[in-house]
Design a protein around this motif. Sequence first.
Motif, PDB file in Angstrom:
ATOM      1  N   ARG A  60       2.574  -3.532  -7.774  1.00 21.49           N
ATOM      2  CA  ARG A  60       1.740  -2.881  -7.405  1.00 21.49           C
ATOM      3  C   ARG A  60       1.067  -2.453  -6.148  1.00 21.49           C
ATOM      4  NH1 ARG A  60      -2.122  -5.218 -11.148  1.00 21.49           N
ATOM      5  NH2 ARG A  60      -3.959  -4.081 -10.628  1.00 21.49           N
ATOM      6  N   GLU A  61       0.646  -1.018  -6.586  1.00 23.32           N
ATOM      7  CA  GLU A  61      -0.065  -0.661  -5.027  1.00 23.32           C
ATOM      8  C   GLU A  61      -1.412  -1.271  -4.740  1.00 23.32           C
ATOM      9  OE1 GLU A  61      -1.025   3.708  -3.011  1.00 23.32           O
ATOM     10  OE2 GLU A  61       0.269   3.512  -5.068  1.00 23.32           O
ATOM     11  N   GLY A  62      -1.281  -1.568  -3.601  1.00 26.22           N
ATOM     12  CA  GLY A  62      -2.805  -2.245  -3.332  1.00 26.22           C
ATOM     13  C   GLY A  62      -2.599  -2.922  -1.544  1.00 26.22           C
ATOM     14  N   ARG A  63      -3.013  -3.354  -1.460  1.00 29.87           N
ATOM     15  CA  ARG A  63      -3.920  -4.128  -0.067  1.00 29.87           C
ATOM     16  C   ARG A  63      -3.707  -5.475   0.131  1.00 29.87           C
ATOM     17  NH1 ARG A  63      -4.031   0.380   3.606  1.00 29.87           N
ATOM     18  NH2 ARG A  63      -4.537  -0.780   5.066  1.00 29.87           N
ATOM     19  N   ALA A  64      -3.947  -5.733   1.618  1.00 23.98           N
ATOM     20  CA  ALA A  64      -3.903  -7.214   1.285  1.00 23.98           C
ATOM     21  C   ALA A  64      -5.713  -7.019   1.184  1.00 23.98           C
ATOM     22  CB  ALA A  64      -3.496  -7.637   2.500  1.00 23.98           C
TER      23      ALA A  64
ATOM     24  N   THR B 230      -9.714 -17.972   3.670  1.00 20.60           N
ATOM     25  CA  THR B 230     -10.486 -18.420   3.811  1.00 20.60           C
ATOM     26  C   THR B 230     -10.437 -16.808   4.127  1.00 20.60           C
ATOM     27  OG1 THR B 230     -10.727 -18.100   6.395  1.00 20.60           O
ATOM     28  CG2 THR B 230     -11.237 -20.485   4.882  1.00 20.60           C
ATOM     29  N   ASP B 231      -9.089 -15.804   3.668  1.00 17.16           N
ATOM     30  CA  ASP B 231      -9.558 -14.183   4.113  1.00 17.16           C
ATOM     31  C   ASP B 231      -9.410 -13.676   2.644  1.00 17.16           C
ATOM     32  OD1 ASP B 231      -6.971 -15.211   3.902  1.00 17.16           O
ATOM     33  OD2 ASP B 231      -6.395 -13.649   5.343  1.00 17.16           O
ATOM     34  N   ALA B 232      -9.643 -12.555   2.252  1.00 19.94           N
ATOM     35  CA  ALA B 232      -9.106 -11.386   0.712  1.00 19.94           C
ATOM     36  C   ALA B 232      -7.579 -12.773  -0.193  1.00 19.94           C
ATOM     37  CB  ALA B 232      -9.405 -10.258   0.677  1.00 19.94           C
ATOM     38  N   ARG B 233      -6.508 -12.408   0.905  1.00 16.59           N
ATOM     39  CA  ARG B 233      -5.332 -12.303   1.131  1.00 16.59           C
ATOM     40  C   ARG B 233      -5.620 -14.492  -0.189  1.00 16.59           C
ATOM     41  NH1 ARG B 233      -3.556 -10.158   5.824  1.00 16.59           N
ATOM     42  NH2 ARG B 233      -3.586 -12.513   6.754  1.00 16.59           N
ATOM     43  N   GLY B 234      -5.970 -15.096   0.871  1.00 21.90           N
ATOM     44  CA  GLY B 234      -6.132 -16.602   0.137  1.00 21.90           C
ATOM     45  C   GLY B 234      -6.931 -16.697  -1.541  1.00 21.90           C
TER      46      GLY B 234
ATOM     47  N   PRO C  12       0.823  -1.244   0.043  1.00 18.88           N
ATOM     48  CA  PRO C  12       0.047   0.383   0.385  1.00 18.88           C
ATOM     49  C   PRO C  12       0.689   0.646   0.062  1.00 18.88           C
ATOM     50  CG  PRO C  12       0.294  -1.004   2.554  1.00 18.88           C
ATOM     51  CD  PRO C  12       0.486  -1.871   1.239  1.00 18.88           C
ATOM     52  N   ASN C  13       2.173   1.268   0.677  1.00 14.32           N
ATOM     53  CA  ASN C  13       3.080   2.232   0.710  1.00 14.32           C
ATOM     54  C   ASN C  13       3.687   2.244  -1.045  1.00 14.32           C
ATOM     55  OD1 ASN C  13       5.110   3.896   1.312  1.00 14.32           O
ATOM     56  ND2 ASN C  13       4.930   4.039   3.233  1.00 14.32           N
ATOM     57  N   PRO C  14       3.357   3.928  -1.742  1.00  8.60           N
ATOM     58  CA  PRO C  14       4.203   3.886  -2.821  1.00  8.60           C
ATOM     59  C   PRO C  14       5.436   4.392  -3.108  1.00  8.60           C
ATOM     60  CG  PRO C  14       2.802   5.801  -1.996  1.00  8.60           C
ATOM     61  CD  PRO C  14       2.434   4.800  -1.837  1.00  8.60           C
TER      62      PRO C  14
END
Length: 262
Positions: free
Chosen positions: A195-199, A231-235, A177-179
């Motif tokens: 890529r810029e983005g969050r888990a 089961t989370d967005a990361r997986g 998330p940190n450019p």
Amino acid sequence: MSTYCFFDVREITDQAKVEQYLAGVFATVEQYGGRYLVLGGKSDLVEGDWQPVYPVIVEFADGEHARRWYSSPEYEPLKALRVAGTQSNAVFLEGATPVSEQAAVQTRQGKTSKTPAEIYDSLFVPALFRQWGPIVAVEARIGRGDRVIDIACGTGVLALAALDRVGAEGKVVGLDPNPDMLCVARRKSTRICWREGRAEQVPFPDESFDRRSQPVRPDVLRRSSSRTAGTDARGQVRRPAGRRGLRLARPVARLCRSGGYA
């Protein structure tokens, strides 16, 4: 702007040739608008170990006048005498202007002012994280042809280690998330897709990757390797089959005594 021809005459090897040179050079300098500022003056060493033997500095109105003199038919035969009769060095130096002074200040500021991400990469990464990238990549069994995503990749320690193992057939993505962190990471490899983005919102479809990294205790350790479906967005971006290995960091009290926190 003024241009200065600086000659550092280290040794005279043929006195006769030098005398012939001196007999004619002054008229050519004057002809092309130059003037002598230094002609073998006494030097007083105040720093370093440089000892000029016979320094000569000639000033011209600008670089064009200096080069016209240096390449002129009047100076060419004299230059041949100097080169044959001495061991010397010669450079052209541009004088300072308000614009060049401002540019120099900006250049110095650019070289001395670092972003927090650059400081992190130069101090914390060598002290704390760099050695773990290859270890985690091996334990995660990242192999040739794998598609790997390193979530919270920072400046790219694990992503670079993964790249070494996937080969030309594989793919590595670094997500953070940190450019500023990504800016540092991009300098290290163009083969990795940064890529810029969050888990919580990984910008890739499900089952896009064979391997993913997962941050563990972000205040202490930014990442560890994972191979199992989660089961989370990361997986969700990873294919169902695989294994996951998590690496825990040392206690915070010990960590704060390391070189990166000095």
